[in-house]
Design a protein around this motif. Sequence first.
Motif, PDB file in Angstrom:
ATOM      1  N   LEU A 191      -9.695   8.455   1.522  1.00  0.00           N
ATOM      2  CA  LEU A 191      -9.465   7.603   0.352  1.00  0.00           C
ATOM      3  C   LEU A 191     -10.781   7.086  -0.218  1.00  0.00           C
ATOM      4  CD1 LEU A 191      -6.295   5.510   1.228  1.00  0.00           C
ATOM      5  CD2 LEU A 191      -6.607   7.080  -0.702  1.00  0.00           C
ATOM      6  N   GLN A 192     -11.676   6.727   0.672  1.00  0.00           N
ATOM      7  CA  GLN A 192     -12.993   6.248   0.267  1.00  0.00           C
ATOM      8  C   GLN A 192     -13.723   7.312  -0.561  1.00  0.00           C
ATOM      9  OE1 GLN A 192     -14.060   3.307   0.772  1.00  0.00           O
ATOM     10  NE2 GLN A 192     -16.245   3.400   0.348  1.00  0.00           N
ATOM     11  N   LEU A 204     -10.070   9.016  -8.849  1.00  0.00           N
ATOM     12  CA  LEU A 204      -8.880   8.219  -9.154  1.00  0.00           C
ATOM     13  C   LEU A 204      -9.133   7.405 -10.423  1.00  0.00           C
ATOM     14  CD1 LEU A 204      -8.207   6.892  -5.532  1.00  0.00           C
ATOM     15  CD2 LEU A 204      -7.354   8.990  -6.612  1.00  0.00           C
ATOM     16  N   CYS A 208     -12.352   9.749  -2.285  1.00  0.00           N
ATOM     17  CA  CYS A 208     -11.691   9.875  -3.592  1.00  0.00           C
ATOM     18  C   CYS A 208     -12.254   8.848  -4.569  1.00  0.00           C
ATOM     19  CB  CYS A 208     -10.192   9.631  -3.484  1.00  0.00           C
ATOM     20  SG  CYS A 208      -9.321  10.940  -2.660  1.00  0.00           S
ATOM     21  N   LEU A 257      -1.248  13.860  -4.006  1.00  0.00           N
ATOM     22  CA  LEU A 257      -1.521  12.752  -4.933  1.00  0.00           C
ATOM     23  C   LEU A 257      -1.455  13.226  -6.385  1.00  0.00           C
ATOM     24  CD1 LEU A 257      -4.435  10.690  -3.340  1.00  0.00           C
ATOM     25  CD2 LEU A 257      -1.967  10.497  -2.958  1.00  0.00           C
ATOM     26  N   LEU A 312       1.808   7.002  -1.792  1.00  0.00           N
ATOM     27  CA  LEU A 312       0.829   7.072  -0.711  1.00  0.00           C
ATOM     28  C   LEU A 312       1.494   7.208   0.669  1.00  0.00           C
ATOM     29  CD1 LEU A 312      -2.178   7.042  -0.115  1.00  0.00           C
ATOM     30  CD2 LEU A 312      -2.074   4.554   0.068  1.00  0.00           C
ATOM     31  N   TYR A 365       0.819  -1.234   0.000  1.00  0.00           N
ATOM     32  CA  TYR A 365       0.000   0.000   0.000  1.00  0.00           C
ATOM     33  C   TYR A 365       0.840   1.266   0.000  1.00  0.00           C
ATOM     34  CZ  TYR A 365      -4.476  -2.387   0.764  1.00  0.00           C
ATOM     35  OH  TYR A 365      -5.602  -3.152   0.620  1.00  0.00           O
ATOM     36  N   GLU A 367      -7.878  17.604   3.184  1.00  0.00           N
ATOM     37  CA  GLU A 367      -8.175  17.025   1.868  1.00  0.00           C
ATOM     38  C   GLU A 367      -7.424  17.750   0.761  1.00  0.00           C
ATOM     39  OE1 GLU A 367     -12.605  15.471   1.018  1.00  0.00           O
ATOM     40  OE2 GLU A 367     -12.520  17.432   2.000  1.00  0.00           O
ATOM     41  N   PHE A 399      -1.208   7.047  -7.074  1.00  0.00           N
ATOM     42  CA  PHE A 399      -2.475   7.156  -7.800  1.00  0.00           C
ATOM     43  C   PHE A 399      -2.358   8.153  -8.945  1.00  0.00           C
ATOM     44  CE2 PHE A 399      -4.016   5.687  -3.635  1.00  0.00           C
ATOM     45  CZ  PHE A 399      -4.748   4.592  -4.060  1.00  0.00           C
ATOM     46  N   LEU A 415      -7.890   9.095   7.409  1.00  0.00           N
ATOM     47  CA  LEU A 415      -7.358   8.636   6.132  1.00  0.00           C
ATOM     48  C   LEU A 415      -8.283   7.676   5.377  1.00  0.00           C
ATOM     49  CD1 LEU A 415      -4.888   8.823   4.257  1.00  0.00           C
ATOM     50  CD2 LEU A 415      -4.044   6.763   5.384  1.00  0.00           C
TER      51      LEU A 415
END
Lengths: 258, 293
Positions: A241-242, A250, A244, A215, A221, A144, A208, A149, A237
């Motif tokens: 990410l969720q 992404l 995004c 990114l 990451l 990870y 954010e 991304f 976090l």
Amino acid sequence: MHRLRELQRDFSSYVLQESQQVPAGVKSIGLSAEQRLAIYRNNTRLGLTAALRDSYPVVNRLVGDSFFAGLAAAYIKSYPPQSACLSAYGAHFSELISGFAAAQGLVYLADVAKLEWLWHEAYHAADAPILSAAALAQIDPAAYGRLVFRLHPSARFIASDYPIARIWASNQADDAGREYIDLRIGACRLLLYRPGRHVEIDYLDQAEYQFLQLLAVGTALSEAVETLLTDHPDANLPILLQRCLLKGLLTDFYLADA
Amino acid sequence: MTLTKQHARHATVSSAIPARAGIGLRSQHHWDALNNPVRPGWLEVHSENYFSNGGIPLRDLEAIRADYPISLHGVGMSLGSVDPLNWQHLRQLRDLIQRIEPGLVSEHLSWSAFGGRYLNDLLPLPYTDETLAHVAARISQVQDYLRRPLLIENPSSYLEYGFSSYSESEFLNELARRCGCGILLDVNNLYVSCVNHGWQALAYLNDIAADKVGEIHLAGHTVNQFGGQSILIDTHNAPVCEAVWQLYQTAIQRFGCRPTLIEWDADLPPWSVLVAEAATADCYMEQAYAQAA
């Protein structure tokens, strides 16, 4: 090509109002050579002003047609077009506005112009597939940290001291009401992107905004998370990410070398 | 969306532009092009409006192409400039040609840039041997690069040069002969320039090499009063005027029916008005067929 070169040099200087010297050899029957050249000067000015108005409809609404024509004239003088593609014309309009003495009273105008240009870029940006959660689930959790991304090619960021997204939204052509906007509602950080047919404008908080910008420039990451948690220890976090992924922001990823 | 998919969709309509009337498509009419059941025979767009890697306008155009033959009409190649050819511009055009598979690709007999600055206008050239050699060489280079012939359009103009040694029609014919390009005859431009310079419109029409004419344009213009004189300005913001319709009828009697475009760029009317103008052109073509039969 001596004669053709001289003609085009003098003709273009005249049209761009750098010279009053009419190119040699223009016939003056009925209308004088100056009057004939003036038609071309006028066509160029009107055509480029219309192109700017197409890309900056909100600035135009805020200042009115005649003030806008003045801004456009100054812009054409400082930044004559460098390609034949009119939709690419106007990238520096907000810089021109920042330095335009008569526009200083509208402190937010340059930032609104910048927002409009980013909207325009997002509208014309390349298409890209949207990354699915299923594709991410294939990755070995141990890797990870090395994830890099790729954001959607339309993603653009802007921060302003003024409520420019509110100003922008209340000056759309199809918005009949003229909302009173108190400038003291203050700063905003915005993300523009086009996941489907429409350009979306999202408000971001400080964490954010910082994270997505990291990114966007291809930060791995692990490094992005480290910076984020140093500056914003309470940032969530997984939710970041969720969101995004849900936004369709992404499009792809790769694993950086360990 | 992959290129393969787009090509598969294109296969539904041939790329060939029929000898019928089409209309100039502007982005305000993308919806109608895709959804309105009333349809002209083909569409033409300004190539430069789709010089992007993607985005909504290009996506629309790809969808529209599945239903219509499309002609790509350039306004910014600046064939007459002494500046070097703009290869970035040509690459973008080549990419668009690959995506859209147009039936025709056209440009103007004019210049628009000097010293890397673009004036966003179709500026007049002197019709001399020097210009002829220069423009012919550039058209040939472009055609070699794009691997297809261009149609070259006569401009509308508000001035002429005392040192020109060719008439505009002679110049166009000679370009076509030297480069193998075709002629896009804009009958409104022809009329505008003839009135502005006192040229004879019928003589101009008669001079043009009939077999080189690959397309005809029709548009509206404005009569302006300027310094106590009237001058016609090619504004593309009005219906085709009666004098231009008459010249058009003469043109198709002489050249035969050709793909004919209704151009309307400013003060854009509803789609239905454009389709009705196109229907008028189709009517004249049917009459010309009937007379020839």
